[in-house]
Design a protein around this motif. Structure first.
Motif, PDB file in Angstrom:
ATOM      1  N   ARG A  41       0.836  -1.203   0.000  1.00 45.72           N
ATOM      2  CA  ARG A  41       0.000   0.000   0.000  1.00 45.72           C
ATOM      3  C   ARG A  41       0.876   1.261   0.000  1.00 45.72           C
ATOM      4  O   ARG A  41       0.542   2.263   0.636  1.00 45.72           O
ATOM      5  N   TRP A  42       1.970   1.193  -0.711  1.00 48.28           N
ATOM      6  CA  TRP A  42       2.913   2.306  -0.695  1.00 48.28           C
ATOM      7  C   TRP A  42       2.309   3.573  -1.269  1.00 48.28           C
ATOM      8  O   TRP A  42       2.719   4.679  -0.937  1.00 48.28           O
ATOM      9  N   GLU A  43       1.288   3.421  -2.153  1.00 47.51           N
ATOM     10  CA  GLU A  43       0.695   4.614  -2.755  1.00 47.51           C
ATOM     11  C   GLU A  43      -0.155   5.387  -1.751  1.00 47.51           C
ATOM     12  O   GLU A  43      -0.309   6.605  -1.876  1.00 47.51           O
ATOM     13  N   SER A  44      -0.707   4.684  -0.754  1.00 46.25           N
ATOM     14  CA  SER A  44      -1.591   5.349   0.202  1.00 46.25           C
ATOM     15  C   SER A  44      -0.932   5.614   1.542  1.00 46.25           C
ATOM     16  O   SER A  44      -1.479   6.345   2.358  1.00 46.25           O
ATOM     17  N   ILE A  45       0.227   5.019   1.784  1.00 44.18           N
ATOM     18  CA  ILE A  45       0.882   5.219   3.071  1.00 44.18           C
ATOM     19  C   ILE A  45       1.360   6.663   3.186  1.00 44.18           C
ATOM     20  O   ILE A  45       1.789   7.272   2.217  1.00 44.18           O
ATOM     21  N   SER A  46       1.247   7.212   4.376  1.00 43.65           N
ATOM     22  CA  SER A  46       1.652   8.599   4.583  1.00 43.65           C
ATOM     23  C   SER A  46       3.161   8.695   4.750  1.00 43.65           C
ATOM     24  O   SER A  46       3.827   7.747   5.177  1.00 43.65           O
ATOM     25  N   LEU A  47       3.670   9.869   4.413  1.00 38.05           N
ATOM     26  CA  LEU A  47       5.097  10.099   4.597  1.00 38.05           C
ATOM     27  C   LEU A  47       5.473  10.056   6.072  1.00 38.05           C
ATOM     28  O   LEU A  47       6.589   9.660   6.418  1.00 38.05           O
ATOM     29  N   ASP A  69      13.752   2.714  -0.782  1.00 34.39           N
ATOM     30  CA  ASP A  69      12.947   2.596  -2.011  1.00 34.39           C
ATOM     31  C   ASP A  69      11.520   3.083  -1.785  1.00 34.39           C
ATOM     32  O   ASP A  69      10.930   3.743  -2.655  1.00 34.39           O
ATOM     33  N   LEU A  70      10.957   2.745  -0.614  1.00 35.88           N
ATOM     34  CA  LEU A  70       9.602   3.210  -0.295  1.00 35.88           C
ATOM     35  C   LEU A  70       9.565   4.734  -0.219  1.00 35.88           C
ATOM     36  O   LEU A  70       8.631   5.371  -0.730  1.00 35.88           O
ATOM     37  N   LEU A  71      10.577   5.301   0.415  1.00 41.33           N
ATOM     38  CA  LEU A  71      10.644   6.762   0.482  1.00 41.33           C
ATOM     39  C   LEU A  71      10.747   7.373  -0.915  1.00 41.33           C
ATOM     40  O   LEU A  71      10.094   8.385  -1.214  1.00 41.33           O
ATOM     41  N   ALA A  72      11.554   6.755  -1.763  1.00 42.86           N
ATOM     42  CA  ALA A  72      11.701   7.267  -3.128  1.00 42.86           C
ATOM     43  C   ALA A  72      10.381   7.156  -3.895  1.00 42.86           C
ATOM     44  O   ALA A  72      10.001   8.085  -4.631  1.00 42.86           O
ATOM     45  N   LEU A  73       9.672   6.036  -3.726  1.00 43.63           N
ATOM     46  CA  LEU A  73       8.393   5.871  -4.410  1.00 43.63           C
ATOM     47  C   LEU A  73       7.374   6.901  -3.930  1.00 43.63           C
ATOM     48  O   LEU A  73       6.639   7.490  -4.728  1.00 43.63           O
ATOM     49  N   ARG A  74       7.329   7.113  -2.604  1.00 39.89           N
ATOM     50  CA  ARG A  74       6.368   8.082  -2.083  1.00 39.89           C
ATOM     51  C   ARG A  74       6.722   9.492  -2.548  1.00 39.89           C
ATOM     52  O   ARG A  74       5.847  10.291  -2.879  1.00 39.89           O
ATOM     53  N   ASN A  75       8.017   9.801  -2.557  1.00 37.47           N
ATOM     54  CA  ASN A  75       8.426  11.119  -3.048  1.00 37.47           C
ATOM     55  C   ASN A  75       8.048  11.293  -4.516  1.00 37.47           C
ATOM     56  O   ASN A  75       7.591  12.364  -4.934  1.00 37.47           O
ATOM     57  N   ALA A  76       8.242  10.211  -5.298  1.00 37.49           N
ATOM     58  CA  ALA A  76       7.870  10.287  -6.712  1.00 37.49           C
ATOM     59  C   ALA A  76       6.360  10.468  -6.867  1.00 37.49           C
ATOM     60  O   ALA A  76       5.899  11.247  -7.711  1.00 37.49           O
TER      61      ALA A  76
END
Length: 332
Positions: free
Chosen positions: A115-121, A186-193
């Motif tokens: 759920r990386w697209e919905s997880i909050s920073l 990688d998760l941080l990079a995906l969320r930043n993207a």
């Protein structure tokens, strides 16, 4: 001469003996000073809370710092005695707590990967700081193992038999933690993207709305220009009519009775003809009159695009197509 048996000492006393007086634990796991050498590592519980454990090596012997570590299979298998057994138990307890903590963090990472697209920073940030705290303890443990592979390790008889196993566990911990850390990055990079894409989409939508506003403004300016042209034509006609009309008014007053009638007629004819010729002989006036039909059409459109907007509707948001929905003239 053999070392005396282990005794327990306070961590604060040991740190003061080697010159560390700060309120927090030192970053270095091995501190040397006049009072001897202090080796400190930390174990982590299920919540990530660190408990310092260590040994104080001095001229008086080797004393344990903190509560005793549980006996390990490595100590029992190699039949190690104190103080080496105490040291190996301490290192094994620390390594075991790190692997358990890494497994807990890995479960958290597995839970958010899908759920990386919905997880909050903020949630990823908390996960990153949890991993960072573990890396601090693991780094202290790594430096301590390296120190034991030197002169410090010679104070612990039989340590050379257990040290390769401990070093292998350390290599496994570093590899495992490195993989988890890369996943978190990688998760941080995906969320930043993803956030960057959302910002780009919002910027594009704002650009579209801005272009629409600019187009409406341009159209309005063109139509207002048509109104200005019509006003200019009316002003020119007014000038042509006003001059002879004013002259006729002046010459028709009783005070102008001494002017002969013939001169009155000549003056009125000249004042009616000359402004008409001077004004309407100008090329730009004739060109404007030839395009008067299209100017009138623009004027009608411009007047039609002047809606009546109530003060309560002045702050209404834009509609989905980027235009406002004001109340037009005559609407309820």
């Amino acid at each position: 001469m053999s070392d005396p048996p282990d005794t327990t000492a306070a961590i604060s006393d040991a740190l003061r003996a080697v010159g560390h007086t700060g309120p927090t634990l030192p970053l270095r796991p091995v501190l040397r000073g006049a009072g001897g050498t202090v080796l400190l590592v930390t174990t982590l519980d299920a919540g990530g809370v660190a408990t310092p454990l260590g040994l104080w090596v001095s001229s008086d012997g080797i004393r344990r710092l903190g509560p005793p570590a549980p006996a390990s299979l490595l100590t029992e298998g190699l039949h190690l005695r104190d103080p080496t057994a105490n040291l190996v138990n301490l290192l094994q307890a620390a390594a075991r707590s790190y692997i358990e903590r890494l497994e807990a963090i890995a479960e958290l990472v597995d839970g958010v990967e899908d759920r990386w697209e919905s997880i909050s920073l903020a949630e990823i940030g908390r996960l990153h700081w949890t991993y960072r705290d573990l890396r601090k303890s693991l780094g202290r443990f790594s430096v301590a193992v390296q120190e034991l592979d030197g002169p410090l390790g010679e104070r612990f008889p039989g340590l050379e038999k257990a040290l390769p196993r401990i070093q292998a566990e350390l290599a496994h911990l570093e590899e495992y933690s490195g993989g988890i850390g890369q996943t978190i990055r990688d998760l941080l990079a995906l969320r930043n993207a993803a956030e960057s894409n959302r910002l780009s989409e919002a910027t594009n939508r704002l650009g579209v709305v801005s272009n629409q506003i600019a187009a409406v403004a341009n159209t309005s300016n063109i139509r207002m220009l048509g109104i200005a042209y019509v006003a200019l034509v009316l002003a020119l006609v007014s000038v042509v009519v006003l001059i002879p009309n004013t002259a006729a008014t002046i010459l028709g007053m009783p005070s102008a009775g001494w002017v002969p009638g013939l001169w009155v007629d000549v003056i009125l004819i000249l004042l009616a003809t000359l402004p008409l010729v001077l004004v309407f002989s100008r090329p730009w006036v004739r060109g404007m009159l030839r395009g008067l039909g299209s100017i009138e059409a623009r004027t009608r459109e411009g007047i039609g695009d002047l809606p009546e907007v109530a003060p309560s509707q002045a702050d209404q948001p834009l509609a989905g197509d980027g235009t406002t929905q004001p109340r037009t003239r005559g609407s309820s």
